[in-house]
Scaffold this active site. Structure first.
Site, PDB file in Angstrom:
ATOM      1  N   HIS A  56      90.224  21.879  44.496  1.00  0.00           N
ATOM      2  CA  HIS A  56      89.175  20.862  44.670  1.00  0.00           C
ATOM      3  C   HIS A  56      89.606  19.540  44.032  1.00  0.00           C
ATOM      4  O   HIS A  56      89.306  19.267  42.875  1.00  0.00           O
ATOM      5  CB  HIS A  56      87.878  21.372  44.030  1.00  0.00           C
ATOM      6  CG  HIS A  56      86.674  20.555  44.364  1.00  0.00           C
ATOM      7  ND1 HIS A  56      85.421  21.118  44.434  1.00  0.00           N
ATOM      8  CD2 HIS A  56      86.498  19.237  44.623  1.00  0.00           C
ATOM      9  CE1 HIS A  56      84.531  20.177  44.724  1.00  0.00           C
ATOM     10  NE2 HIS A  56      85.177  19.021  44.832  1.00  0.00           N
ATOM     11  N   HIS A  58      90.011  15.193  44.805  1.00  0.00           N
ATOM     12  CA  HIS A  58      89.755  14.030  45.656  1.00  0.00           C
ATOM     13  C   HIS A  58      90.904  13.043  45.476  1.00  0.00           C
ATOM     14  O   HIS A  58      91.076  12.468  44.403  1.00  0.00           O
ATOM     15  CB  HIS A  58      88.424  13.378  45.284  1.00  0.00           C
ATOM     16  CG  HIS A  58      87.243  14.265  45.510  1.00  0.00           C
ATOM     17  ND1 HIS A  58      86.596  14.357  46.715  1.00  0.00           N
ATOM     18  CD2 HIS A  58      86.609  15.137  44.678  1.00  0.00           C
ATOM     19  CE1 HIS A  58      85.601  15.231  46.620  1.00  0.00           C
ATOM     20  NE2 HIS A  58      85.592  15.712  45.390  1.00  0.00           N
ATOM     21  N   LEU A  59      91.689  12.866  46.537  1.00  0.00           N
ATOM     22  CA  LEU A  59      92.830  11.960  46.479  1.00  0.00           C
ATOM     23  C   LEU A  59      92.510  10.592  47.070  1.00  0.00           C
ATOM     24  O   LEU A  59      93.317   9.669  46.967  1.00  0.00           O
ATOM     25  CB  LEU A  59      94.039  12.575  47.187  1.00  0.00           C
ATOM     26  CG  LEU A  59      94.610  13.834  46.539  1.00  0.00           C
ATOM     27  CD1 LEU A  59      95.801  14.368  47.339  1.00  0.00           C
ATOM     28  CD2 LEU A  59      95.007  13.587  45.088  1.00  0.00           C
ATOM     29  N   ARG A  60      91.353  10.466  47.717  1.00  0.00           N
ATOM     30  CA  ARG A  60      90.785   9.183  48.178  1.00  0.00           C
ATOM     31  C   ARG A  60      91.522   8.515  49.338  1.00  0.00           C
ATOM     32  O   ARG A  60      90.976   7.633  49.985  1.00  0.00           O
ATOM     33  CB  ARG A  60      90.672   8.184  47.020  1.00  0.00           C
ATOM     34  CG  ARG A  60      89.856   8.668  45.839  1.00  0.00           C
ATOM     35  CD  ARG A  60      88.436   9.020  46.202  1.00  0.00           C
ATOM     36  NE  ARG A  60      87.588   9.236  45.029  1.00  0.00           N
ATOM     37  CZ  ARG A  60      86.502   9.989  45.028  1.00  0.00           C
ATOM     38  NH1 ARG A  60      86.131  10.631  46.146  1.00  0.00           N
ATOM     39  NH2 ARG A  60      85.770  10.127  43.936  1.00  0.00           N
ATOM     40  N   ASP A 150      82.229  18.564  51.013  1.00  0.00           N
ATOM     41  CA  ASP A 150      81.977  18.267  49.597  1.00  0.00           C
ATOM     42  C   ASP A 150      81.641  16.798  49.369  1.00  0.00           C
ATOM     43  O   ASP A 150      82.263  15.901  49.933  1.00  0.00           O
ATOM     44  CB  ASP A 150      83.192  18.629  48.741  1.00  0.00           C
ATOM     45  CG  ASP A 150      82.918  18.394  47.272  1.00  0.00           C
ATOM     46  OD1 ASP A 150      82.018  19.034  46.722  1.00  0.00           O
ATOM     47  OD2 ASP A 150      83.583  17.520  46.684  1.00  0.00           O
ATOM     48  N   HIS A 177      79.254  22.680  48.988  1.00  0.00           N
ATOM     49  CA  HIS A 177      78.690  21.847  47.928  1.00  0.00           C
ATOM     50  C   HIS A 177      77.199  22.165  47.915  1.00  0.00           C
ATOM     51  O   HIS A 177      76.440  21.680  48.759  1.00  0.00           O
ATOM     52  CB  HIS A 177      78.950  20.373  48.250  1.00  0.00           C
ATOM     53  CG  HIS A 177      78.278  19.399  47.337  1.00  0.00           C
ATOM     54  ND1 HIS A 177      78.990  18.531  46.542  1.00  0.00           N
ATOM     55  CD2 HIS A 177      76.973  19.133  47.096  1.00  0.00           C
ATOM     56  CE1 HIS A 177      78.145  17.771  45.856  1.00  0.00           C
ATOM     57  NE2 HIS A 177      76.900  18.127  46.183  1.00  0.00           N
ATOM     58  N   ASN A 276      78.380  14.938  39.790  1.00  0.00           N
ATOM     59  CA  ASN A 276      77.659  15.768  40.755  1.00  0.00           C
ATOM     60  C   ASN A 276      78.406  17.088  40.927  1.00  0.00           C
ATOM     61  O   ASN A 276      79.552  17.076  41.369  1.00  0.00           O
ATOM     62  CB  ASN A 276      77.595  15.029  42.094  1.00  0.00           C
ATOM     63  CG  ASN A 276      76.869  15.793  43.177  1.00  0.00           C
ATOM     64  OD1 ASN A 276      76.583  16.967  43.048  1.00  0.00           O
ATOM     65  ND2 ASN A 276      76.592  15.114  44.286  1.00  0.00           N
ATOM     66  N   ASP A 303      87.666  19.231  40.538  1.00  0.00           N
ATOM     67  CA  ASP A 303      86.798  18.229  41.166  1.00  0.00           C
ATOM     68  C   ASP A 303      87.212  16.832  40.694  1.00  0.00           C
ATOM     69  O   ASP A 303      86.370  15.975  40.414  1.00  0.00           O
ATOM     70  CB  ASP A 303      85.321  18.493  40.866  1.00  0.00           C
ATOM     71  CG  ASP A 303      84.387  17.661  41.758  1.00  0.00           C
ATOM     72  OD1 ASP A 303      84.885  17.013  42.695  1.00  0.00           O
ATOM     73  OD2 ASP A 303      83.170  17.644  41.485  1.00  0.00           O
ATOM     74  N   HIS A 307      87.428   6.944  40.283  1.00  0.00           N
ATOM     75  CA  HIS A 307      86.665   5.764  40.696  1.00  0.00           C
ATOM     76  C   HIS A 307      87.253   4.531  40.017  1.00  0.00           C
ATOM     77  O   HIS A 307      87.696   4.611  38.867  1.00  0.00           O
ATOM     78  CB  HIS A 307      85.198   5.885  40.289  1.00  0.00           C
ATOM     79  CG  HIS A 307      84.443   6.943  41.038  1.00  0.00           C
ATOM     80  ND1 HIS A 307      84.144   6.845  42.377  1.00  0.00           N
ATOM     81  CD2 HIS A 307      83.930   8.138  40.623  1.00  0.00           C
ATOM     82  CE1 HIS A 307      83.474   7.929  42.758  1.00  0.00           C
ATOM     83  NE2 HIS A 307      83.338   8.716  41.725  1.00  0.00           N
TER      84      HIS A 307
END
Length: 428
Positions: A56, A58-60, A150, A177, A276, A303, A307
């Site tokens: 899990h 997030h590589l964006r 997700d 999710h 979240n 996760d 940002h």
């Protein structure tokens, strides 16, 4: 490729052994090994683990390269001891077609710091209305087996049922999710005494638990696999425990931050703690640790949610949700699970390498540290203690909740198919 001899490491925390890497594979594991011309790494006292696998991340990229790219994200992963990560689908454009997942997969091939396995969106545009091209994504070069919206919940029971039916045909899994959207409208933090005192919109535990209860029953009805993302409440633990006892094919993950941090931190109004699902109570944290120890929760997943500075350095209500986690995950697990006696290092290897690779059908990762296996390895100095300084992160983002906190353990070396991606704690 040259030979590498890791000397005197405690394999999975057990007795000290030598490990000889020849090319992309482990050639030999034993005592008093020697290899002419090999690069020798003196690893006495350190723990050798199989390369970590994160189900899990997030590589964006594509679309939010201001937060992270596949290159910077995989550099962060390698720094944290990971040799493979699963990239979530909430990119721009959404990874809901064969073309987008192949793009992410190819970017991973080019980055070189760890393997990147794309996760496909369950629904078109993450909108929850129409199934994505699940079969086409599985048949693509990326060979997608995990599907998730997700960031959003697949809240329509019919859509969720259809997704579970579809992926069953090729042994895939839907990663949910769990967040009932109507119960969390305007929610800012865990619902309870602290949210009432702070006047922040509450996020009730039942919003998570009700979706998990529904989905394990749907998985049973269909005879398919469901995976629960970032499980965060004691009640969710009990539902998953019941489902497993009933024989339902469900797996679950917990994040490092939910193993350590509680809602009390929100009193600071520091948006770095906005996430979240939200940080929960001390009771929930202890229940999650016990469930990870007894196998009710199968894996630790970061996760990792990067940002840019401006999305976190603002008032609480306007701030984005999420924390970076790849570079601190193993340290948090050492503190919360190993140093508390709940897990040994073999247990850590199961929950951070073997099991996530199995759930994601990633055949060449999460393999035993033995001769003939791929040389995907992580060497950890468990005696190290250091204060977290995000200025030294490889990630493009700095939104860590651990800044200034002392954590144990440090990854000294990471090997991806015999090639060092981290040497002496620094990216190769």
């Amino acid at each position: 490729m040259s030979k590498i001899l890791i000397r005197g490491a405690k394999v999975l925390g057990g007795e000290a052994q030598d490990v000889l890497i020849d090319g992309e594979t482990i050639a030999e594991v034993g005592r008093n090994l020697s290899a002419e011309g090999a690069t020798v790494i003196e690893a006495e006292g350190q723990v050798l683990l199989p390369g970590l696998v994160d189900l899990h991340t997030h590589l964006r990229e594509p679309g939010r390269e201001d937060s992270e790219t596949v290159l910077t994200g995989t550099r962060a992963a390698a720094s944290g001891g990971y040799t493979a990560v699963f990239a979530m689908a909430n990119t721009f454009p959404v990874a809901d077609t064969a073309g987008v997942v192949e793009q992410v997969w190819r970017l991973g091939k080019e980055s070189g710091y760890c393997d990147v396995q794309p996760i496909g969106a369950v629904t078109v545009g993450l909108e929850g209305k129409q199934l994505s091209e699940l079969g086409a994504m599985h048949e693509s070069a990326a060979r997608v087996t995990v599907f998730s919206d997700d960031g959003k919940c697949v809240d329509d029971a019919v859509i969720m049922r259809r997704a579970l039916e579809y992926v069953k045909a090729f042994g895939g899994v839907v990663a949910q999710h769990a967040q009932e959207p109507r119960l969390t409208e305007g929610a800012q933090m865990n619902e309870g005494i602290v949210s009432a005192e702070l006047g922040l919109g509450g996020w009730p535990a039942v919003a998570e638990e009700s979706i998990i209860a529904r989905d394990v029953l749907l998985a049973e009805h269909v005879g398919s696999r469901v995976h629960i993302c970032h499980l965060s409440t004691a009640g969710s633990v009990e539902i998953v425990r019941w489902a497993k006892a009933r024989g339902i094919d469900v797996t679950a993950e917990v994040t490092p931050h939910h193993l350590l941090l509680t809602e009390e931190l929100v009193r600071s109004y520091n948006a770095v703690y906005k996430v979240n699902p939200p940080l929960r109570t001390e009771r929930d944290v202890l229940a999650l640790r016990e469930a990870l120890a007894d196998g009710t929760i199968d894996i630790v997943a970061t996760d990792h949610a990067p940002h840019p500075h401006e999305d976190k350095d603002c008032e609480w209500a306007a701030a984005a949700m999420g924390m970076v986690g790849l570079e601190t995950a193993l340290s948090v697990v050492q503190q919360t699970m190993v140093e508390t006696g709940l897990l040994d290092w073999a247990g850590v290897a199961e929950r951070m390498s073997f099991a996530p690779a199995r759930i994601g059908s990633l055949d060449n990762h999460g393999r035993p540290v033995s001769a003939g296996e791929p040389a995907n390895l992580t060497l950890v100095d468990t005696s190290y203690r250091g204060v977290v300084d995000p200025a030294h992160f490889a990630s493009r983002s700095r939104n860590t909740p651990y800044e200034g906190r002392e954590l144990p353990g440090r990854v000294t070396h990471t090997f991806l198919r015999g090639r060092a991606t981290v040497v002496d704690g620094k990216l190769a």
